[in-house]
Design an enzyme around this catalytic site. Sequence first.
Site, PDB file in Angstrom:
ATOM      1  CG  PHE A  80      -1.389   1.244   1.614  1.00 16.70           C
ATOM      2  CD1 PHE A  80      -2.307   2.061   0.782  1.00 16.70           C
ATOM      3  CD2 PHE A  80      -1.538   1.485   3.086  1.00 16.70           C
ATOM      4  CE1 PHE A  80      -2.754   3.436   1.208  1.00 16.70           C
ATOM      5  CE2 PHE A  80      -2.195   2.817   3.345  1.00 16.70           C
ATOM      6  CZ  PHE A  80      -2.671   3.673   2.580  1.00 16.70           C
TER       7      PHE A  80
ATOM      8  CE  LYS B 244       7.580  -1.276  10.962  1.00 13.29           C
ATOM      9  NZ  LYS B 244       8.001  -1.492   9.409  1.00 13.29           N
TER      10      LYS B 244
ATOM     11  CE  LYS C 292      -2.817  -3.413   7.943  1.00 19.36           C
ATOM     12  NZ  LYS C 292      -1.845  -3.275   6.873  1.00 19.36           N
TER      13      LYS C 292
ATOM     14  CE1 TYR D 176       3.340  -3.860  11.617  1.00 19.46           C
ATOM     15  CE2 TYR D 176       2.443  -2.401  13.282  1.00 19.46           C
ATOM     16  CZ  TYR D 176       3.041  -2.426  12.022  1.00 19.46           C
ATOM     17  OH  TYR D 176       3.349  -1.579  11.028  1.00 19.46           O
ATOM     18  CB  SER D 177       3.574  -2.617  18.028  1.00 17.86           C
ATOM     19  OG  SER D 177       3.032  -3.292  19.109  1.00 17.86           O
TER      20      SER D 177
ATOM     21  CB  THR E 199       4.436   1.591  12.960  1.00 22.48           C
ATOM     22  OG1 THR E 199       3.026   1.959  13.770  1.00 22.48           O
ATOM     23  CG2 THR E 199       4.982   0.676  13.906  1.00 22.48           C
ATOM     24  CG  ASP E 200       1.541   5.754  15.557  1.00 19.98           C
ATOM     25  OD1 ASP E 200       1.275   4.618  15.220  1.00 19.98           O
ATOM     26  OD2 ASP E 200       0.566   6.587  15.791  1.00 19.98           O
ATOM     27  CD  GLU E 201       0.250   0.005  15.494  1.00 14.64           C
ATOM     28  OE1 GLU E 201       0.073  -1.203  15.891  1.00 14.64           O
ATOM     29  OE2 GLU E 201      -0.720   0.384  14.459  1.00 14.64           O
TER      30      GLU E 201
HETATM   31  P1  NAD Z   1       1.558  -3.593   3.206  1.00 16.06           P
HETATM   32  O1  NAD Z   1       1.203  -4.988   4.000  1.00 16.06           O
HETATM   33  O2  NAD Z   1       0.404  -2.942   2.494  1.00 16.06           O
HETATM   34  O3  NAD Z   1       2.694  -3.725   2.158  1.00 16.06           O
HETATM   35  C1  NAD Z   1       4.048  -4.594   2.472  1.00 16.06           C
HETATM   36  C2  NAD Z   1       4.706  -4.905   1.239  1.00 16.06           C
HETATM   37  O4  NAD Z   1       5.841  -5.630   1.778  1.00 16.06           O
HETATM   38  C3  NAD Z   1       3.998  -6.099   0.419  1.00 16.06           C
HETATM   39  O5  NAD Z   1       4.158  -5.642  -0.743  1.00 16.06           O
HETATM   40  C4  NAD Z   1       4.734  -7.213   0.679  1.00 16.06           C
HETATM   41  O6  NAD Z   1       4.584  -8.136  -0.475  1.00 16.06           O
HETATM   42  C5  NAD Z   1       6.102  -6.845   1.033  1.00 16.06           C
HETATM   43  N1  NAD Z   1       6.733  -7.896   1.755  1.00 16.06           N
HETATM   44  C6  NAD Z   1       6.442  -8.413   2.940  1.00 16.06           C
HETATM   45  N2  NAD Z   1       7.539  -9.346   3.412  1.00 16.06           N
HETATM   46  C7  NAD Z   1       8.285  -9.227   2.547  1.00 16.06           C
HETATM   47  C8  NAD Z   1       9.713  -9.899   2.460  1.00 16.06           C
HETATM   48  N3  NAD Z   1      10.013 -10.751   3.240  1.00 16.06           N
HETATM   49  N4  NAD Z   1      10.513  -9.435   1.472  1.00 16.06           N
HETATM   50  C9  NAD Z   1      10.242  -8.528   0.449  1.00 16.06           C
HETATM   51  N5  NAD Z   1       8.860  -8.086   0.557  1.00 16.06           N
HETATM   52  C10 NAD Z   1       8.105  -8.345   1.588  1.00 16.06           C
HETATM   53  O7  NAD Z   1       1.997  -2.558   4.329  1.00 16.06           O
HETATM   54  P2  NAD Z   1       2.018  -1.099   4.260  1.00 16.06           P
HETATM   55  O8  NAD Z   1       0.474  -0.813   4.822  1.00 16.06           O
HETATM   56  O9  NAD Z   1       2.098  -0.542   2.845  1.00 16.06           O
HETATM   57  O10 NAD Z   1       3.147  -0.475   5.175  1.00 16.06           O
HETATM   58  C11 NAD Z   1       4.655  -0.337   4.483  1.00 16.06           C
HETATM   59  C12 NAD Z   1       5.358  -0.091   5.942  1.00 16.06           C
HETATM   60  O11 NAD Z   1       4.921   1.024   6.803  1.00 16.06           O
HETATM   61  C13 NAD Z   1       5.524  -1.427   6.796  1.00 16.06           C
HETATM   62  O12 NAD Z   1       6.815  -1.406   7.353  1.00 16.06           O
HETATM   63  C14 NAD Z   1       4.665  -0.855   7.936  1.00 16.06           C
HETATM   64  O13 NAD Z   1       5.157  -1.562   9.152  1.00 16.06           O
HETATM   65  C15 NAD Z   1       4.753   0.687   7.981  1.00 16.06           C
HETATM   66  N6  NAD Z   1       3.685   1.333   8.631  1.00 16.06           N
HETATM   67  C16 NAD Z   1       2.375   1.237   8.089  1.00 16.06           C
HETATM   68  C17 NAD Z   1       1.221   2.109   8.551  1.00 16.06           C
HETATM   69  C18 NAD Z   1      -0.403   1.765   7.864  1.00 16.06           C
HETATM   70  O14 NAD Z   1      -1.008   2.386   8.238  1.00 16.06           O
HETATM   71  N7  NAD Z   1      -0.309   1.063   6.945  1.00 16.06           N
HETATM   72  C19 NAD Z   1       1.505   2.945   9.665  1.00 16.06           C
HETATM   73  C20 NAD Z   1       2.845   2.960  10.125  1.00 16.06           C
HETATM   74  C21 NAD Z   1       3.791   2.386   9.515  1.00 16.06           C
HETATM   75  P1  TYD Z   2      -6.300  -1.207  11.791  1.00 13.95           P
HETATM   76  O1  TYD Z   2      -6.670  -0.767  10.470  1.00 13.95           O
HETATM   77  O2  TYD Z   2      -5.988  -2.669  11.709  1.00 13.95           O
HETATM   78  O3  TYD Z   2      -4.910  -0.622  12.208  1.00 13.95           O
HETATM   79  P2  TYD Z   2      -4.105  -0.669  13.636  1.00 13.95           P
HETATM   80  O4  TYD Z   2      -4.300  -1.796  14.419  1.00 13.95           O
HETATM   81  O5  TYD Z   2      -2.674  -0.892  13.104  1.00 13.95           O
HETATM   82  O6  TYD Z   2      -4.229   0.689  14.028  1.00 13.95           O
HETATM   83  O7  TYD Z   2      -7.100  -0.825  12.959  1.00 13.95           O
HETATM   84  C1  TYD Z   2      -7.552   0.835  13.344  1.00 13.95           C
HETATM   85  C2  TYD Z   2      -8.563   0.599  14.471  1.00 13.95           C
HETATM   86  O8  TYD Z   2      -9.745  -0.010  13.876  1.00 13.95           O
HETATM   87  C3  TYD Z   2      -8.027  -0.203  15.589  1.00 13.95           C
HETATM   88  O9  TYD Z   2      -8.332   0.487  16.630  1.00 13.95           O
HETATM   89  C4  TYD Z   2      -8.444  -1.434  15.339  1.00 13.95           C
HETATM   90  C5  TYD Z   2     -10.012  -1.132  14.632  1.00 13.95           C
HETATM   91  N1  TYD Z   2     -10.883  -2.061  13.830  1.00 13.95           N
HETATM   92  C6  TYD Z   2     -11.960  -2.437  13.987  1.00 13.95           C
HETATM   93  O10 TYD Z   2     -12.871  -2.018  14.861  1.00 13.95           O
HETATM   94  N2  TYD Z   2     -12.509  -3.401  13.113  1.00 13.95           N
HETATM   95  C7  TYD Z   2     -11.775  -4.001  12.128  1.00 13.95           C
HETATM   96  O11 TYD Z   2     -12.470  -4.738  11.631  1.00 13.95           O
HETATM   97  C8  TYD Z   2     -10.508  -3.697  11.874  1.00 13.95           C
HETATM   98  C9  TYD Z   2      -9.568  -4.401  10.941  1.00 13.95           C
HETATM   99  C10 TYD Z   2      -9.891  -2.603  12.869  1.00 13.95           C
END
Ligand code: NAD
Ligand code: TYD
Length: 356
Positions: free
Chosen positions: A14, A166, A201, A162-163, A137-139
């Site tokens: 993403f 990270k 998500k 997860y957190s 992540t902030d987590e």
């Molecule tokens: P995502 O799950 O959408 O994408 C992760 C990507 O990494 C995928 O394309 C997957 O194929 C690739 N991948 C996974 N394991 C791999 C491996 N072993 N080798 C090579 N590629 C691999 O994640 P995202 O939401 O785009 O998040 C990207 C980064 O940002 C992550 O490091 C995540 O921890 C961080 N992050 C995300 C959020 C959020 O809200 N989505 C918030 C804070 C931090």
């Molecule tokens: P999520 O998108 O999984 O992100 P994160 O857990 O990394 O913050 O969840 C965002 C918030 O929404 C979190 O408080 C959990 C809640 N949540 C639901 O209530 N229902 C759902 O089906 C999902 C996926 C998340």
Amino acid sequence: MASRKILVTGGAGFIGANFVRYTLQERDDWQIVNLDALTYAGNLLNLKDIPVDQQKRHHFVHGDIRDKKLLADLFSRHNFNGVIHFAAESHVDRSITGPMAFVDTNVGGTCELLRAGLAHWQKRKEDAAFRFHHVSTDEVYGSLGEEGSFSEDSPYDPSSPYSASKAASDHFVRAYHRTYGLPVVITNCSNNYGPYQFPEKLIPLMILNVVELQPLPVYGQGKNVRDWLYVLDHCQALLRVFEQGEPGQTYNIGGGQESANIDIVRKICAMVDNRLGRAPGTSEELITFVKDRPGHDFRYAINAAKISRELNWQPAYTFDSALRNTVDWYLNNMEWVKAIRTGEYRNWLELNYKQR
Ligand code: NAD
Ligand code: TYD
């Protein structure tokens, strides 16, 4: 701005895919080598409509960040000016049912990448602009109560596997700076939303369930708060930190848009009902309060004063308008959704990419 060749990991996910597209557009002489293992979250359809004139500056490599040989080969073949590391297992709920994948990729994979990145940088220390940028992540800071926000000095206190993974990877990245001098930067951001987010998500899951009139599973009472960051604001901040951040520094990135989950779900119901011409209130009836997530952090909020003060970055999008863009994107891209639902997106590499 000097031309650069950078290694992006996880660029079919993403945020990574949004970043690849954003950077190819914003930096017209940059080359991107995009290394992604295409797990369930990786999707080449996320990169499909890169404009033709930009495609030649984008080189996709299907591979795993844990693959030592592949990393050595990539670093020896390309004279990278930096690494932006997104690749990770990213979903908290999956980490609760299967934590080891998070240890393997987020900790082990980051360490392999650090090792290869260090060996590469040691041979080219004259490149003062080289950065190893870890996207985190902030987590890692754990949970807040009703008041306060996370600064870069907040203690690490992760709650989920997860957190925790990270947090561990952040520690390794920092250790490579302190021990070996690798010029790293770390960004810790809040919850992202926007186009191409995998529908596990909260925001995309709720949009699609409303469209399909499926139950909307809200954990606990829906009172947990997240600080929402539009993915394009995040991409702008990442590029700023990669280009201008100080080695060894951490920057928090937040949207400054706190919202309780239940309020977001209600907004999504209203927006989708409106777009689909349904009577107001139709979808709210789908809201279903379900068992809470174990170890569910109550609240996240980012203090983004440092990146604002030092790198002059502030988010540009407001929550309501960016959420509306996001809802519209999903409604207009039901083919993308369908390819995920059917699993067809997983064949896309075989069917299309190799033939290009
Ligand atoms: P995502 O799950 O959408 O994408 C992760 C990507 O990494 C995928 O394309 C997957 O194929 C690739 N991948 C996974 N394991 C791999 C491996 N072993 N080798 C090579 N590629 C691999 O994640 P995202 O939401 O785009 O998040 C990207 C980064 O940002 C992550 O490091 C995540 O921890 C961080 N992050 C995300 C959020 C959020 O809200 N989505 C918030 C804070 C931090
Ligand atoms: P999520 O998108 O999984 O992100 P994160 O857990 O990394 O913050 O969840 C965002 C918030 O929404 C979190 O408080 C959990 C809640 N949540 C639901 O209530 N229902 C759902 O089906 C999902 C996926 C998340």
